[in-house]
Design a protein around this motif. Structure first.
Motif, short mmCIF file in Angstrom:
data_model
loop_
_atom_site.label_atom_id
_atom_site.label_comp_id
_atom_site.label_asym_id
_atom_site.label_seq_id
_atom_site.Cartn_x
_atom_site.Cartn_y
_atom_site.Cartn_z
N LEU A 81 9.23 -36.91 -20.82
CA LEU A 81 9.19 -36.21 -22.10
C LEU A 81 10.18 -36.79 -23.10
O LEU A 81 11.26 -37.23 -22.72
CB LEU A 81 9.49 -34.72 -21.90
CG LEU A 81 8.52 -33.93 -20.99
CD1 LEU A 81 8.98 -32.48 -20.87
CD2 LEU A 81 7.10 -34.02 -21.53
N SER A 82 9.81 -36.78 -24.36
CA SER A 82 10.70 -37.21 -25.44
C SER A 82 10.52 -36.27 -26.62
O SER A 82 9.54 -35.53 -26.70
CB SER A 82 10.40 -38.66 -25.86
OG SER A 82 9.05 -38.78 -26.29
N THR A 83 11.47 -36.28 -27.54
CA THR A 83 11.49 -35.29 -28.63
C THR A 83 10.96 -35.87 -29.94
O THR A 83 11.07 -37.07 -30.20
CB THR A 83 12.92 -34.79 -28.87
OG1 THR A 83 13.76 -35.91 -29.19
CG2 THR A 83 13.46 -34.11 -27.63
N SER A 84 10.42 -34.96 -30.76
CA SER A 84 9.96 -35.33 -32.10
C SER A 84 9.47 -34.08 -32.83
O SER A 84 9.13 -33.07 -32.21
CB SER A 84 8.82 -36.37 -32.05
OG SER A 84 7.71 -35.84 -31.33
N TYR A 85 9.47 -34.14 -34.15
CA TYR A 85 8.83 -33.16 -35.03
C TYR A 85 9.46 -31.76 -34.96
O TYR A 85 10.61 -31.59 -34.55
CB TYR A 85 7.33 -33.10 -34.76
CG TYR A 85 6.65 -34.45 -34.77
CD1 TYR A 85 6.99 -35.42 -35.72
CD2 TYR A 85 5.68 -34.77 -33.83
CE1 TYR A 85 6.37 -36.67 -35.73
CE2 TYR A 85 5.06 -36.01 -33.83
CZ TYR A 85 5.41 -36.95 -34.79
OH TYR A 85 4.81 -38.17 -34.77
N ALA A 86 8.68 -30.75 -35.42
CA ALA A 86 9.18 -29.39 -35.59
C ALA A 86 8.79 -28.52 -34.39
O ALA A 86 8.38 -29.02 -33.34
CB ALA A 86 8.64 -28.80 -36.89
N THR A 87 8.92 -27.18 -34.55
CA THR A 87 8.73 -26.24 -33.43
C THR A 87 7.59 -25.27 -33.73
O THR A 87 7.57 -24.64 -34.79
CB THR A 87 10.02 -25.44 -33.18
OG1 THR A 87 11.09 -26.34 -32.96
CG2 THR A 87 9.87 -24.55 -31.96
N ALA A 88 6.68 -25.15 -32.77
CA ALA A 88 5.59 -24.16 -32.87
C ALA A 88 5.38 -23.57 -31.48
O ALA A 88 4.45 -23.95 -30.76
CB ALA A 88 4.32 -24.81 -33.40
N SER A 89 6.24 -22.62 -31.11
CA SER A 89 6.17 -22.06 -29.75
C SER A 89 4.88 -21.28 -29.53
O SER A 89 4.45 -21.12 -28.38
CB SER A 89 7.38 -21.17 -29.49
OG SER A 89 7.41 -20.08 -30.38
N TYR A 90 4.26 -20.79 -30.60
CA TYR A 90 3.01 -20.04 -30.45
C TYR A 90 1.92 -20.94 -29.89
O TYR A 90 1.06 -20.49 -29.13
CB TYR A 90 2.57 -19.41 -31.78
CG TYR A 90 2.50 -20.37 -32.95
CD1 TYR A 90 1.35 -21.09 -33.22
CD2 TYR A 90 3.59 -20.55 -33.78
CE1 TYR A 90 1.28 -21.96 -34.29
CE2 TYR A 90 3.55 -21.42 -34.85
CZ TYR A 90 2.39 -22.13 -35.10
OH TYR A 90 2.34 -23.00 -36.18
N GLN A 91 1.93 -22.23 -30.26
CA GLN A 91 0.96 -23.15 -29.68
C GLN A 91 1.24 -23.35 -28.19
O GLN A 91 0.33 -23.35 -27.36
CB GLN A 91 1.02 -24.51 -30.40
CG GLN A 91 0.57 -24.50 -31.85
CD GLN A 91 -0.95 -24.43 -32.00
OE1 GLN A 91 -1.69 -24.30 -31.02
NE2 GLN A 91 -1.42 -24.46 -33.24
N GLY A 92 2.52 -23.49 -27.84
CA GLY A 92 2.88 -23.63 -26.44
C GLY A 92 2.48 -22.41 -25.63
O GLY A 92 2.00 -22.52 -24.49
N LEU A 93 2.67 -21.21 -26.21
CA LEU A 93 2.32 -19.97 -25.51
C LEU A 93 0.82 -19.91 -25.22
O LEU A 93 0.40 -19.61 -24.09
CB LEU A 93 2.75 -18.77 -26.36
CG LEU A 93 2.45 -17.39 -25.77
CD1 LEU A 93 3.23 -17.16 -24.49
CD2 LEU A 93 2.76 -16.29 -26.80
N ILE A 94 0.01 -20.21 -26.23
CA ILE A 94 -1.45 -20.14 -26.06
C ILE A 94 -1.92 -21.13 -24.99
O ILE A 94 -2.67 -20.76 -24.08
CB ILE A 94 -2.16 -20.42 -27.40
CG1 ILE A 94 -1.90 -19.27 -28.39
CG2 ILE A 94 -3.66 -20.63 -27.19
CD1 ILE A 94 -2.36 -19.55 -29.81
N TRP A 95 -1.45 -22.36 -25.10
CA TRP A 95 -1.94 -23.38 -24.16
C TRP A 95 -1.29 -23.24 -22.78
O TRP A 95 -1.88 -23.65 -21.78
CB TRP A 95 -1.72 -24.76 -24.74
CG TRP A 95 -2.65 -25.02 -25.89
CD1 TRP A 95 -2.34 -25.04 -27.22
CD2 TRP A 95 -4.06 -25.24 -25.80
NE1 TRP A 95 -3.47 -25.27 -27.97
CE2 TRP A 95 -4.54 -25.38 -27.13
CE3 TRP A 95 -4.96 -25.31 -24.75
CZ2 TRP A 95 -5.89 -25.62 -27.42
CZ3 TRP A 95 -6.32 -25.54 -25.02
CH2 TRP A 95 -6.77 -25.69 -26.34
N GLY A 96 -0.11 -22.63 -22.72
CA GLY A 96 0.45 -22.31 -21.42
C GLY A 96 -0.41 -21.33 -20.67
O GLY A 96 -0.68 -21.49 -19.46
N VAL A 97 -0.88 -20.30 -21.37
CA VAL A 97 -1.81 -19.33 -20.77
C VAL A 97 -3.08 -20.03 -20.32
O VAL A 97 -3.63 -19.76 -19.24
CB VAL A 97 -2.13 -18.21 -21.77
CG1 VAL A 97 -3.27 -17.33 -21.25
CG2 VAL A 97 -0.89 -17.36 -22.04
#
Length: 404
Positions: A275-291
């Motif tokens: 993993l590497s870092t970049s860009y901004a934060t959208a945890s709601y996308q992570g939550l949806i796709w984690g489910v």
């Protein structure tokens, strides 16, 4: 009529018998002493061997449990078990290898008692009694199957912390016994968005990394109610927006794609390490796709082998160190009941781990988790590791195995 022996004759006979016994004892004395010396030697050697084995076992167990080859601690065990007739304990360097196995060798040297009358050793000779033990620390997963989605913030603000985070997750996963496949992990990295490659449910991603949008839209506008309704819907019924990932496009990571559920723990750790870092934060996308890596419907979408156990634990662990670029999106999704649907309808446990975020962000996570103890606010690396260990709790039992 027989004549009785005279008193002088009896005394003379007794003297001759005593002389014969003395001569016999004198002749046998070296052999007797040698036998006594040999018996003492065998007893001393046996005790030294037993004590060396006990010392090496205890030292290797301590080394495995601490996961540290501490020569001072090991020497302490050797001195504790050392017999009184042994002047010193000779320590071989304890070894801790990459498989969490500790090897310790112990050696006791002593001078046999009455060595001068023993035919096999000289008076100056020292006898060595040695033992070697190995012990391994195993973390074994309990019988209940567990699926865990690691939803990880890889936005630009994570740059100073990502190496530590990857190390923490790798250590925890490597601590699980790889021979027990009762636990599976998925990895969902997110920044501005989430990316997939070669996803069976998205033919356009064959050989190409695609940024996928988990939100649903009505009339061209994002709709929170429809997003919640579509959370576990089949992929073919969804109109998923996608765009090819590019380093010039602030939409998702071109490299850090979703890893679907797998019981190959080495695959999980290798994916995390990349993993590497970049860009901004959208945890709601992570939550949806984690489910969408956990539910039975979406396990079919990913073409995963079906887990026959209805008692499987499903857990989503979301980690972030910052605010969303659109905080209102997650708030509106929570208001529409997405967290209740995840917890109550889909039966997925949620854990949130934050690293130095605001109180508003913590309150947002607590609203979603529905429990105070499901949200961890880490302030330093030690707390972060402890919280991840707690959040990834897969009902494990730790045991020490000797001789493995």
């Amino acid at each position: 009529m027989r004549r009785r022996p005279t008193k002088r004759a009896c005394v003379g006979s007794f003297v001759r018998q005593r002389g014969a016994m003395t001569l016999t004892f004198t002749l046998l004395l070296p052999s007797l002493l040698a036998m006594i010396a040999l018996a003492l030697f065998v007893a001393m050697y046996s005790q030294a061997v037993i004590r060396a084995g006990q010392a090496s076992d205890a030292a290797s167990v301590a080394c495995a449990w601490q996961q540290r080859a501490d020569s001072q601690v090991t020497q302490g065990y050797l001195d504790y078990y050392r017999p009184g007739f042994v002047p010193e304990a000779l320590l071989g360097t304890p070894q801790l290898d990459a498989t969490q196995r500790c090897e310790v060798s112990a050696q006791y040297q002593f001078k046999p008692v009455m060595a001068g009358v023993m035919p096999v050793v000289t008076e100056e000779a020292r006898v060595s009694a040695s033992a070697q033990s190995s012990a391994r620390l195993l973390t074994q997963v309990a019988s209940k199957p567990t699926d865990i989605a690691l939803v990880l913030d890889i936005s630009g603000s994570m740059s100073p912390h990502l190496a530590k985070l990857k190390g923490i997750i790798t250590r925890i996963i490597e601590g699980i016994d790889p021979r027990n496949h009762q636990v599976r992990f998925s990895v969902v990295p997110f920044n501005t968005g989430v990316s997939v490659r070669d996803a069976s449910w998205l033919p356009a991603s064959a050989g190409v990394t695609k940024c996928v949008d988990g939100l649903s839209y009505l009339g061209g506008r994002w709709d929170p109610q429809q997003t919640v309704a579509d959370l576990n819907a089949p992929a073919q019924s969804l109109k998923i927006k996608d765009v090819s990932a590019s380093s010039w496009l602030d939409a998702c990571s071109p490299e850090a794609t979703i890893l679907p559920l797998t019981d190959q723990l080495s695959t999980v750790t290798e994916h995390v390490k990349m993993l590497s870092t970049s860009y901004a934060t959208a945890s709601y996308q992570g939550l949806i796709w984690g489910v969408r890596t956990l539910t039975r419907q979406w396990q079919q979408e990913w073409q995963l082998p079906e887990n026959g156990s209805v008692a499987a634990v499903q857990r989503l662990v979301l980690f972030t160190d910052g605010e969303d670029n659109r905080e209102d999106i997650l708030n509106q999704m929570i208001d529409e009941g997405i967290c209740r649907k995840i917890r109550d309808e889909l039966g997925i446990e949620m854990r949130f781990i934050s690293f130095g975020v605001s109180q508003n962000r913590l309150a947002q996570f607590r609203r979603c988790a529905g429990a105070q103890d499901a949200v961890y606010d880490a302030r330093n690396t030690a707390e972060l590791e402890a919280y991840f260990q707690s959040a990834l709790d897969v009902e494990t039992s730790t045991r020490i195995v000797l001789g493995e």
